[in-house]
Scaffold this motif. Structure first.
Motif, PDB file in Angstrom:
ATOM      1  N   HIS A   1       0.844  -1.185   0.000  1.00  0.00           N
ATOM      2  CA  HIS A   1       0.000   0.000   0.000  1.00  0.00           C
ATOM      3  C   HIS A   1       0.891   1.250   0.000  1.00  0.00           C
ATOM      4  O   HIS A   1       2.083   1.179   0.315  1.00  0.00           O
ATOM      5  CB  HIS A   1      -0.937   0.028   1.215  1.00  0.00           C
ATOM      6  CG  HIS A   1      -2.084  -0.930   1.102  1.00  0.00           C
ATOM      7  ND1 HIS A   1      -1.915  -2.290   1.119  1.00  0.00           N
ATOM      8  CD2 HIS A   1      -3.424  -0.708   0.962  1.00  0.00           C
ATOM      9  CE1 HIS A   1      -3.091  -2.897   1.009  1.00  0.00           C
ATOM     10  NE2 HIS A   1      -4.022  -1.954   0.907  1.00  0.00           N
TER      11      HIS A   1
ATOM     12  N   ASN B   1      -4.507   6.238  -9.674  1.00  0.00           N
ATOM     13  CA  ASN B   1      -4.666   4.812  -9.970  1.00  0.00           C
ATOM     14  C   ASN B   1      -4.224   4.471 -11.390  1.00  0.00           C
ATOM     15  O   ASN B   1      -3.807   3.337 -11.671  1.00  0.00           O
ATOM     16  CB  ASN B   1      -6.122   4.395  -9.762  1.00  0.00           C
ATOM     17  CG  ASN B   1      -6.512   4.359  -8.294  1.00  0.00           C
ATOM     18  OD1 ASN B   1      -5.671   4.117  -7.426  1.00  0.00           O
ATOM     19  ND2 ASN B   1      -7.780   4.613  -8.002  1.00  0.00           N
TER      20      ASN B   1
ATOM     21  N   LYS C   1      -0.007  -1.961 -10.838  1.00  0.00           N
ATOM     22  CA  LYS C   1      -1.242  -2.714 -10.604  1.00  0.00           C
ATOM     23  C   LYS C   1      -1.278  -3.364  -9.235  1.00  0.00           C
ATOM     24  O   LYS C   1      -2.352  -3.614  -8.686  1.00  0.00           O
ATOM     25  CB  LYS C   1      -1.411  -3.773 -11.690  1.00  0.00           C
ATOM     26  CG  LYS C   1      -1.506  -3.200 -13.108  1.00  0.00           C
ATOM     27  CD  LYS C   1      -2.695  -2.269 -13.241  1.00  0.00           C
ATOM     28  CE  LYS C   1      -2.806  -1.704 -14.651  1.00  0.00           C
ATOM     29  NZ  LYS C   1      -3.928  -0.746 -14.781  1.00  0.00           N
ATOM     30  N   ARG C   2      -0.122  -3.666  -8.690  1.00  0.00           N
ATOM     31  CA  ARG C   2      -0.080  -4.378  -7.414  1.00  0.00           C
ATOM     32  C   ARG C   2      -0.395  -3.466  -6.231  1.00  0.00           C
ATOM     33  O   ARG C   2      -1.031  -3.891  -5.259  1.00  0.00           O
ATOM     34  CB  ARG C   2       1.319  -4.989  -7.234  1.00  0.00           C
ATOM     35  CG  ARG C   2       1.524  -5.751  -5.933  1.00  0.00           C
ATOM     36  CD  ARG C   2       2.990  -6.087  -5.755  1.00  0.00           C
ATOM     37  NE  ARG C   2       3.788  -4.860  -5.650  1.00  0.00           N
ATOM     38  CZ  ARG C   2       5.113  -4.862  -5.552  1.00  0.00           C
ATOM     39  NH1 ARG C   2       5.781  -5.991  -5.609  1.00  0.00           N
ATOM     40  NH2 ARG C   2       5.770  -3.722  -5.450  1.00  0.00           N
ATOM     41  N   SER C   3       0.051  -2.237  -6.304  1.00  0.00           N
ATOM     42  CA  SER C   3      -0.067  -1.341  -5.154  1.00  0.00           C
ATOM     43  C   SER C   3      -1.481  -0.801  -5.003  1.00  0.00           C
ATOM     44  O   SER C   3      -2.246  -0.699  -5.969  1.00  0.00           O
ATOM     45  CB  SER C   3       0.928  -0.175  -5.303  1.00  0.00           C
ATOM     46  OG  SER C   3       2.251  -0.653  -5.341  1.00  0.00           O
ATOM     47  N   ARG C   4      -1.809  -0.452  -3.775  1.00  0.00           N
ATOM     48  CA  ARG C   4      -3.132   0.092  -3.459  1.00  0.00           C
ATOM     49  C   ARG C   4      -2.964   1.417  -2.722  1.00  0.00           C
ATOM     50  O   ARG C   4      -2.122   1.543  -1.836  1.00  0.00           O
ATOM     51  CB  ARG C   4      -3.923  -0.887  -2.569  1.00  0.00           C
ATOM     52  CG  ARG C   4      -4.238  -2.212  -3.258  1.00  0.00           C
ATOM     53  CD  ARG C   4      -5.260  -2.012  -4.372  1.00  0.00           C
ATOM     54  NE  ARG C   4      -5.614  -3.261  -5.035  1.00  0.00           N
ATOM     55  CZ  ARG C   4      -5.001  -3.757  -6.090  1.00  0.00           C
ATOM     56  NH1 ARG C   4      -3.962  -3.088  -6.611  1.00  0.00           N
ATOM     57  NH2 ARG C   4      -5.368  -4.896  -6.623  1.00  0.00           N
TER      58      ARG C   4
ATOM     59  N   GLN D   1      -3.691   3.737  -0.046  1.00  0.00           N
ATOM     60  CA  GLN D   1      -4.224   3.614   1.306  1.00  0.00           C
ATOM     61  C   GLN D   1      -4.800   4.924   1.824  1.00  0.00           C
ATOM     62  O   GLN D   1      -5.832   4.934   2.498  1.00  0.00           O
ATOM     63  CB  GLN D   1      -3.130   3.124   2.266  1.00  0.00           C
ATOM     64  CG  GLN D   1      -3.610   2.933   3.707  1.00  0.00           C
ATOM     65  CD  GLN D   1      -2.543   2.319   4.584  1.00  0.00           C
ATOM     66  OE1 GLN D   1      -1.553   1.778   4.094  1.00  0.00           O
ATOM     67  NE2 GLN D   1      -2.713   2.390   5.892  1.00  0.00           N
TER      68      GLN D   1
END
Length: 211
Positions: free
Chosen positions: A117, A142, A147-150, A152
């Motif tokens: 995150h 975004n 693609k993996r990270s979010r 937070q």
């Protein structure tokens, strides 16, 4: 522009010579500036959407968030670089910077967050932020993150910069009065004697006795 040459078979025909001169005059008067479409700073504004589509920065990739032609031109000029590093924190920070947003990306291991995150702290000083703009900003982030990270947390700090005028004034004056020459003081060295006296007079009047 150099004068075009006619083929040998047409060079002796007077009609084609006249036509060539007329065409040459028209070509000399043509404004070729609009054809220089990749000189991003000088192309007309109505060409910018076509260039943005060509360089793949339309919609969520920055065009939706750009406010004016200056930001749109800057986005188009940096499109290739942004796509080359797309998916990195650097690309996220740079696309924000291109749109006059000052953002700092912090990954989860830098602040002890949840794995994979990240959070972004953005400072706004030249523009406001409403609900729709905030959603567009999240979508922009975004689009450029991997693609993996979010995401937070997105912290937005609104800072108002305005000039502060501080002024002070000092009015002073001096009155000088010149008096006649005076003795500054009298020094007495002799002894001082103090004396007091009282003189009283009493008068008694006797009138004749009357019968």
């Amino acid at each position: 522009m150099a004068k075009p040459s006619l083929p040998t078979a047409l060079a002796g025909d007077e009609r084609f010579a006249i036509l060539c001169e007329l065409l040459q005059e028209e070509f000399d008067n043509l404004d070729l500036t609009p054809m220089l479409v990749y000189l991003i700073d000088v192309v007309p504004s109505h060409v910018l959407p076509h260039l943005a589509d060509q360089f793949h920065v339309m919609g969520l990739e920055g065009w939706r968030y750009a406010r004016n032609d200056q930001e749109r031109r800057a986005l188009i000029k940096r499109a290739s670089e942004l796509h080359q590093f797309k998916g990195t924190p650097w690309a996220v920070e740079q696309v924000l910077e291109t749109l006059n947003l000052h953002g700092k990306v912090s990954e989860w291991f830098e602040y002890g967050g949840r794995p994979y995150h990240f959070r972004i702290d953005i400072t706004l000083s030249t523009r406001g932020l409403d609900g729709d703009t905030f959603e567009a900003l999240v979508e922009l982030i975004n689009e450029y993150k991997n693609k993996r990270s979010r995401l937070q947390a997105l912290t937005v700090t609104l800072m108002t910069e305005a000039p502060i005028f501080i002024a002070s004034a000092l009015l002073s004056g001096e009155n000088t009065t010149i008096y006649p020459l005076q003795t500054p003081g009298i020094a007495q060295t002799a002894s001082t004697f103090y004396a007091a006296g009282l003189v009283t007079t009493e008068t008694t009047t006797i009138y004749p006795l009357e019968a």
